[in-house]
Design an enzyme around this catalytic site. Structure first.
Site, PDB file in Angstrom:
ATOM      1  N   GLU A   1       0.834  -1.211   0.000  1.00  0.00           N
ATOM      2  CA  GLU A   1       0.000   0.000   0.000  1.00  0.00           C
ATOM      3  C   GLU A   1       0.864   1.254   0.000  1.00  0.00           C
ATOM      4  O   GLU A   1       1.814   1.372   0.772  1.00  0.00           O
ATOM      5  CB  GLU A   1      -0.903  -0.034   1.235  1.00  0.00           C
ATOM      6  CG  GLU A   1      -1.777   1.185   1.425  1.00  0.00           C
ATOM      7  CD  GLU A   1      -2.493   1.162   2.766  1.00  0.00           C
ATOM      8  OE1 GLU A   1      -3.495   1.893   2.911  1.00  0.00           O
ATOM      9  OE2 GLU A   1      -2.056   0.408   3.666  1.00  0.00           O
TER      10      GLU A   1
ATOM     11  N   LYS B   1      -9.605   2.231  -2.744  1.00  0.00           N
ATOM     12  CA  LYS B   1      -9.990   1.716  -1.438  1.00  0.00           C
ATOM     13  C   LYS B   1     -11.354   2.267  -1.043  1.00  0.00           C
ATOM     14  O   LYS B   1     -11.596   3.476  -1.094  1.00  0.00           O
ATOM     15  CB  LYS B   1      -8.939   2.105  -0.395  1.00  0.00           C
ATOM     16  CG  LYS B   1      -9.175   1.523   0.977  1.00  0.00           C
ATOM     17  CD  LYS B   1      -8.039   1.914   1.925  1.00  0.00           C
ATOM     18  CE  LYS B   1      -8.246   1.325   3.308  1.00  0.00           C
ATOM     19  NZ  LYS B   1      -7.174   1.738   4.243  1.00  0.00           N
TER      20      LYS B   1
ATOM     21  N   CYS C   1      -5.295  -2.683   2.618  1.00  0.00           N
ATOM     22  CA  CYS C   1      -5.171  -2.514   4.067  1.00  0.00           C
ATOM     23  C   CYS C   1      -6.298  -3.217   4.808  1.00  0.00           C
ATOM     24  O   CYS C   1      -6.576  -4.387   4.588  1.00  0.00           O
ATOM     25  CB  CYS C   1      -5.097  -1.032   4.406  1.00  0.00           C
ATOM     26  SG  CYS C   1      -4.661  -0.684   6.131  1.00  0.00           S
TER      27      CYS C   1
END
Length: 546
Positions: free
Chosen positions: A313, A374, A420
């Site tokens: 990430e 995300k 994540c």
């Protein structure tokens, strides 16, 4: 000078009596103790003691206020201890936010404590005894599931993750997640721990016969659980085409360097070298000729399994965005010569000028073939809840993506991207209308230091593999990078604070699991059925004489 007692209201004075203080300390301590069952400690016997004493307290409670107070204190201790590692994120910028150091762990615990207080209070809807304890287990699990909707969601440390013990023992214990999900594991664990824990205590309002039945039935349930898990683990087989060879690059860049934008050229070169080394390993695994020493030379012909490399990430360190750097993208793919695609964690700016935490899929020529934004942003880290009066998230935070989707990249099996902590959301990690054949998780856990946080995060990754029956490849900046098959069995990992790359051939996915098909409907239905059974009034009807 001591204030006379009449200066304090009676309701306040009762909170400071020795009995009340002992009760408060006991409930807080039990919650802290229960956190020892969480990863990475996995000390499961402590649940019998902690939930047993909490269950005994609820069974003898005559006031919903006392029950709520007991549950709230227990929950505060549990979440404060289980999330202690959140302070590391603030310590990265302690020069600016030194005053905020105590708040992440204690503040989150305070926000989450009502999810333990409410089940404790509502359990009094059921009569004392087994039915009240069963109602509490159902309500605890429902409250756990409700955390999906808290801010952008924070389902971290569901009790079902306690069963993700490293090694074959955990492999067996977590197999039922393929049918009931992590929340189903939570329901079973809380129900068993509370009932068996109370049955082991004196003065629990349970008759000796009921206590013996609970302990015997609990032992039998554990045995059946292990047998069923072992049967599935050793008999379930993958189906269809094998997955790609996943190359994981773990750059091990300290968060202070990322935040301070220090040494971007050195970081970029580090990831390029790791990518080249990892792809060479993959080519050797696939018995293909190695890529040329000079990355600028022509890439070898692909005659075997596809290769894909993953960067963690926000790993791209350039001053310009990767989407605006065609030269940087071309360099990355030249160093990854032999791979069909590269999945790179990088910031992205959309058409409205909003920043997004993204995964960019690079084609062999360096073009951006697709991307994923995300969807689940971290509260206080990536976006700021509107009720916070102080600006603590730079530039007001990021914009979120639309949700789970499947990327169809040339030469690769369909992949489900996760960035994540999106991986912690049970039942919400894949597009249910377009099932991928493997999952790719990129993350940066450097914020949380060498603590329990990265290990708890990894346990969630493993559980998602079991729930969906899909292999998952995980690239973490400072660790722990890992690859699991669709049973949640570890194929390879790279520990904390290590710099390296490794390549792992991903197996084919397992057939679609029951939980993968029906998701949270299964544990939700189980909780509702158990709750209705426990709180419904059972009337004894006497037959009238003829």
């Amino acid at each position: 000078m001591r204030l006379p007692r009449f200066f304090l209201p009676p309701s306040v004075r009762t909170c400071f009596t020795p009995t009340s203080l002992r009760f408060t300390g006991r409930m807080l301590g039990l919650g802290v103790l229960a956190a020892l069952a969480l990863p990475p400690v996995h000390f499961l016997p402590v649940l019998l003691f902690s939930f047993g004493l909490l269950g005994k307290t609820l069974n003898t409670a005559t006031s919903w206020k006392r029950a709520a107070w007991a549950g709230g204190l227990f929950g505060f201790g549990f979440y404060a201890a289980g999330l202690y590692w959140l302070i590391h994120a603030v310590l990265i910028r302690a020069d600016e936010f030194w005053w905020f150091v105590p708040f992440p762990s204690l503040g989150c615990a305070l926000i989450l404590a009502p999810t333990a207080a409410a089940p404790a209070a509502l359990s009094l809807l059921a009569p004392p005894g087994v039915r009240r304890l069963g109602a509490f287990a159902a309500l605890w699990t429902l409250a756990d599931m409700s955390r999906t909707f808290l801010f952008s969601g924070f389902t971290w440390n569901a009790l079902g993750s306690c069963l993700a013990i490293p090694g074959v023992v955990g492999d067996i214990l977590i197999q039922p997640a393929a049918w009931v999900g992590e929340d189903g594991l939570t329901l079973c664990l809380v129900l068993l721990s509370t009932l068996a824990g109370v049955a082991c205590l004196r003065g629990s309002l349970l008759s000796p016969r009921i206590r013996a039945f609970i302990l015997g039935g609990g032992a039998a349930a554990v045995l059946v659980w292990a047998m069923v898990g072992a049967v599935r683990f050793y008999t379930v087989t993958p189906s269809g085409e094998e997955g790609p060879i996943a190359v994981i690059a773990q750059g091990n860049v300290p968060e202070t360097e990322k935040v301070g934008r220090l040494n971007p050229r050195d970081i970029f070169l580090r990831y390029l070298r790791l990518t080249h080394d990892g792809v060479q390993q993959a080519l050797a695994l696939d018995h293909r000729p190695p890529a040329p020493e000079n990355p600028a030379d022509a890439e070898p012909e692909n005659t075997g399994r596809p290769i894909v490399f993953l960067w963690p990430e926000t790993s791209f360190p350039g001053y310009d965005l990767l989407q605006d750097s065609p030269q940087a993208r071309a360099i990355i793919m030249r160093w990854g010569s032999g791979a069909e695609a590269g999945l790179i964690g990088a910031l992205r700016v959309d058409e409205q000028g909003r920043y997004r935490n993204a995964m960019l899929a690079l084609a062999p020529d360096g073009t951006v073939e697709d991307f994923y934004d995300k969807a689940r942003l971290v509260p206080f880290g990536e976006y700021q809840p509107p009720f916070i009066p102080l600006q603590i998230v730079p530039q007001g935070g990021m914009a979120s993506g639309p949700g789970p989707r499947t990327l169809h990249l040339r030469g690769l099996p369909p992949v489900g991207p996760l960035i994540c902590y999106e991986v912690i959301f049970s039942g919400d990690v894949t597009d249910h209308h377009d099932r991928p054949r493997w999952l790719a998780n990129i993350t940066n856990d450097a914020w949380f230091g060498n603590s329990a946080g990265p290990r708890q995060h990894l346990a969630s990754v493993r559980l998602r593999a079991v729930e969906e029956g899909l292999p998952i490849a995980r690239a973490a900046n400072t660790g722990i990078s890992a690859v699991y098959d669709g049973r949640g069995h570890l194929l390879h990992s790279l520990g904390w604070n290590r710099t390296a790359a490794f390549a792992v051939p991903l197996p084919a996915p397992l057939p679609a699991t029951l939980f993968g098909l029906y998701g949270q409907t299964i544990p939700l239905s189980a909780c509702i059925i158990l709750l209705v059974v426990c709180i419904s009034r059972i009337r004894n009807r006497k037959k009238s004489p003829k």
